[in-house]
Motif scaffolding. Sequence first.
Motif, PDB file in Angstrom:
ATOM      1  N   SER A  76       2.014 -41.078  14.348  1.00  0.00           N
ATOM      2  CA  SER A  76       1.862 -42.827  15.893  1.00  0.00           C
ATOM      3  C   SER A  76       2.232 -43.228  14.738  1.00  0.00           C
ATOM      4  O   SER A  76       2.463 -43.906  13.765  1.00  0.00           O
ATOM      5  CB  SER A  76       0.155 -42.635  16.035  1.00  0.00           C
TER       6      SER A  76
ATOM      7  N   PHE B 133       3.323 -47.212  15.318  1.00  0.00           N
ATOM      8  CA  PHE B 133       3.361 -48.731  16.324  1.00  0.00           C
ATOM      9  C   PHE B 133       5.165 -48.879  16.489  1.00  0.00           C
ATOM     10  O   PHE B 133       5.239 -49.770  15.465  1.00  0.00           O
ATOM     11  CB  PHE B 133       2.536 -49.750  15.367  1.00  0.00           C
TER      12      PHE B 133
ATOM     13  N   GLU C   2       6.359 -52.599  19.111  1.00  0.00           N
ATOM     14  CA  GLU C   2       6.270 -53.652  19.605  1.00  0.00           C
ATOM     15  C   GLU C   2       7.532 -53.248  20.370  1.00  0.00           C
ATOM     16  O   GLU C   2       8.486 -52.634  20.016  1.00  0.00           O
ATOM     17  CB  GLU C   2       7.153 -54.805  18.882  1.00  0.00           C
TER      18      GLU C   2
ATOM     19  N   THR D  69       4.186 -49.626  10.940  1.00  0.00           N
ATOM     20  CA  THR D  69       3.338 -49.150  11.023  1.00  0.00           C
ATOM     21  C   THR D  69       2.588 -48.109  11.188  1.00  0.00           C
ATOM     22  O   THR D  69       3.093 -47.364  12.596  1.00  0.00           O
ATOM     23  CB  THR D  69       1.984 -49.761  11.557  1.00  0.00           C
TER      24      THR D  69
ATOM     25  N   MET E 171       0.245 -56.676  12.804  1.00  0.00           N
ATOM     26  CA  MET E 171      -0.268 -55.199  12.128  1.00  0.00           C
ATOM     27  C   MET E 171      -0.784 -54.995  10.880  1.00  0.00           C
ATOM     28  O   MET E 171       0.448 -55.264  10.315  1.00  0.00           O
ATOM     29  CB  MET E 171       0.501 -53.545  12.952  1.00  0.00           C
ATOM     30  N   ARG E 172      -1.790 -54.444  10.812  1.00  0.00           N
ATOM     31  CA  ARG E 172      -1.957 -53.533   9.114  1.00  0.00           C
ATOM     32  C   ARG E 172      -2.111 -52.088   9.144  1.00  0.00           C
ATOM     33  O   ARG E 172      -2.514 -51.701  10.407  1.00  0.00           O
ATOM     34  CB  ARG E 172      -2.918 -54.366   8.590  1.00  0.00           C
ATOM     35  N   PRO E 173      -1.565 -51.012   8.141  1.00  0.00           N
ATOM     36  CA  PRO E 173      -1.566 -49.784   7.921  1.00  0.00           C
ATOM     37  C   PRO E 173      -3.137 -49.131   8.994  1.00  0.00           C
ATOM     38  O   PRO E 173      -3.053 -48.451   9.936  1.00  0.00           O
ATOM     39  CB  PRO E 173      -1.294 -49.985   6.479  1.00  0.00           C
TER      40      PRO E 173
ATOM     41  N   MET F  42      -3.960 -48.819  12.097  1.00  0.00           N
ATOM     42  CA  MET F  42      -3.188 -47.051  12.729  1.00  0.00           C
ATOM     43  C   MET F  42      -4.262 -46.402  12.093  1.00  0.00           C
ATOM     44  O   MET F  42      -4.784 -45.504  13.176  1.00  0.00           O
ATOM     45  CB  MET F  42      -1.829 -46.744  12.339  1.00  0.00           C
ATOM     46  N   GLN F  43      -5.348 -46.657  11.463  1.00  0.00           N
ATOM     47  CA  GLN F  43      -5.781 -45.531  10.965  1.00  0.00           C
ATOM     48  C   GLN F  43      -7.293 -45.718  11.714  1.00  0.00           C
ATOM     49  O   GLN F  43      -8.471 -44.736  11.656  1.00  0.00           O
ATOM     50  CB  GLN F  43      -6.694 -45.981   9.943  1.00  0.00           C
TER      51      GLN F  43
ATOM     52  N   ASP G 264      -5.062 -42.718  16.754  1.00  0.00           N
ATOM     53  CA  ASP G 264      -3.744 -43.676  16.725  1.00  0.00           C
ATOM     54  C   ASP G 264      -3.621 -43.812  19.033  1.00  0.00           C
ATOM     55  O   ASP G 264      -3.155 -44.066  19.302  1.00  0.00           O
ATOM     56  CB  ASP G 264      -2.612 -42.619  16.674  1.00  0.00           C
TER      57      ASP G 264
ATOM     58  N   LEU H 286       2.283 -57.612  16.121  1.00  0.00           N
ATOM     59  CA  LEU H 286       3.427 -57.930  16.067  1.00  0.00           C
ATOM     60  C   LEU H 286       3.638 -56.916  15.015  1.00  0.00           C
ATOM     61  O   LEU H 286       2.039 -56.131  14.035  1.00  0.00           O
ATOM     62  CB  LEU H 286       4.024 -58.653  15.585  1.00  0.00           C
ATOM     63  N   GLU H 287       4.764 -55.735  14.996  1.00  0.00           N
ATOM     64  CA  GLU H 287       4.633 -54.877  13.889  1.00  0.00           C
ATOM     65  C   GLU H 287       4.320 -55.918  12.288  1.00  0.00           C
ATOM     66  O   GLU H 287       4.663 -57.051  12.032  1.00  0.00           O
ATOM     67  CB  GLU H 287       6.210 -54.524  14.121  1.00  0.00           C
ATOM     68  N   PRO H 288       4.439 -54.834  10.832  1.00  0.00           N
ATOM     69  CA  PRO H 288       4.099 -55.874   9.686  1.00  0.00           C
ATOM     70  C   PRO H 288       4.882 -56.588   9.616  1.00  0.00           C
ATOM     71  O   PRO H 288       6.621 -56.213   9.708  1.00  0.00           O
ATOM     72  CB  PRO H 288       3.927 -54.620   9.324  1.00  0.00           C
TER      73      PRO H 288
END
Lengths: 142, 442
Positions: free
Chosen positions: A7, A9, A11, A65, B376-378, B381-382, B385, B414-416
Amino acid sequence: MLIDQISVFVENKAGRLASLMEVLHNNGIDIRAMTIADTADFGILRLIVDDTQKAIDALKSDGCTAAVTKVIAFTVSDMPGSLYSVMKIINDNAINVEYLYSVMGRNEGRADIVIRVDDTDKAIKALTDGGVNLICKSDLCK
Amino acid sequence: MNYWNKEIECAPRSEIEALQSYRLSLTVRRVYENVAPYRQKMDEARVRPEDIKSIADLNKLPFTTKQDLRNNYPYGMFAVPSSEVVRIHASSGTTGKQTVVGYTAHDIDVWAECAARALVDVGGTKDDYVQVAYGYGLFTGGLGMHYGAEKLGATAIPASAGNSMRQLEMFRDFGTTIICMTPSYAISLIELMHENGFKKEDFRLKAGLFGAEPWTEEMRKQIEEGLGLKAYDIYGLSEIMGPSVSTECQCQCGMHICEDHFIAEVIDPDTLEPLPPGKQGELVFTCITKEALPLIRYRTRDIATLVYDKCECGRTLVRMLKPQGRTDDMLIIRGVNVFPSQIESALLSVDEKATNYLLVVDRVNNLDTLEVQLEMRPDMMQMGDDVKNLERYTRRVKNAIDSAIGVGVSVKLLEPKTLARSMGKAVRVQDNRAIKNKFEKK
């Protein structure tokens, strides 16, 4: 019986999906199944690929991520009512479906489905008992 | 408990006030004679230097603002000839055009005294290795703490800001025990530690002085945990001196102001009337030993509360409780006053790791909007999902912030690593309304 699904992420911005696909392409990853869940601001791209670890490493080093989730896959005959019979088993056993998507078909007369449920162990037992043909990744990635 | 200058730091209030009164009357006479803008201001207010006999007369004096410094840019407010000035610094320009400040040799010495006190406040001794990771240069942070470390007799490590991997290697190789930097830089170093396999056990850090921007208790916990040290707040502004105008002691219950050099007041920013102890308002400082730039009743735009109770550390110097923010930083969103620090506090109460964020203010269809952008941080996602989980998370953040500030915000993931990392003051607010106004005027 469980299959590793990645999965990611994503944006919600122009070109993001293309750049992810480029990363996978550059690493020679073959995608066997995929779907996107989207909201107004972001999406989650779900992928089943031939080499999960390689794909994860490639995505992470690109700054994504990503996480691995266990999902179930089964195969049904490609005819009206066959998915219903599986969903009835799921429902009769009070298992909740979080999401479900179909695999790009390449076998004449059969449809492969990926499913994520709230209680995986219970679902595997119920589906097996119900005679549903569960498949593993090697079946999926033929 | 160690003190750098026990005689003054633990003096009875009556003695502090007597000293302040004496020094104030001398300073006022000196600025009236030497600083034309002050002479003009005092004449307009019909105050003569001889009217100021004690600190009780303080509120007869006119205020000084940043605009006064800008109007007299660069040296117009200096009270000594250039032959006496040995150094200048310039404000970081956080809130517009930069302002220039000057120091005589004596001013530099007083500053080093205050910075040495700050280091001793947090348990520093001459055996410590003090790594100064504030920028060296026109910004007061670097040189200010550097001189303090040398005055104390500690070993100063003039790392300056930036070159982050090198900072961590110095922690490890040089046996750094005390660090000085902005709190947001500390957070970014913690991130870098994790990415590169450093552990806090690799370091001998015991204390850190973090200043130059407002931060929260939640960030304090995170820095203390991440670096394995005690994190202390330090306050200062170039117009008054630089870092160490006030510093927390080991009780971590407010910052002790060096009252033998600065008189602190808290005023109502609307009525400009002084407020009683314990009331929150705008902090105002009067310099009573500065030679080059002795500002009178300088309005800092910082919000704080003054507490005069004796501290458990034994110091009697007044404590200023953590500024809630700067009046300059305050955002007005749909007519409601909002401090970025309130938002940060609410955000970290939901997710203590959410330190990489940006507040984006905009105006859509004549309505102010405030978007909280979060990386976001890894580990997020844990959580699974599932889109639901992430939406639940953003909703929790939104609800916490909405109820803290009384204005509805939107939360965007936002993405990391998409937000810029800062080595100095973190940029937390992006106000697009100002940019739009500029274009609309054209």
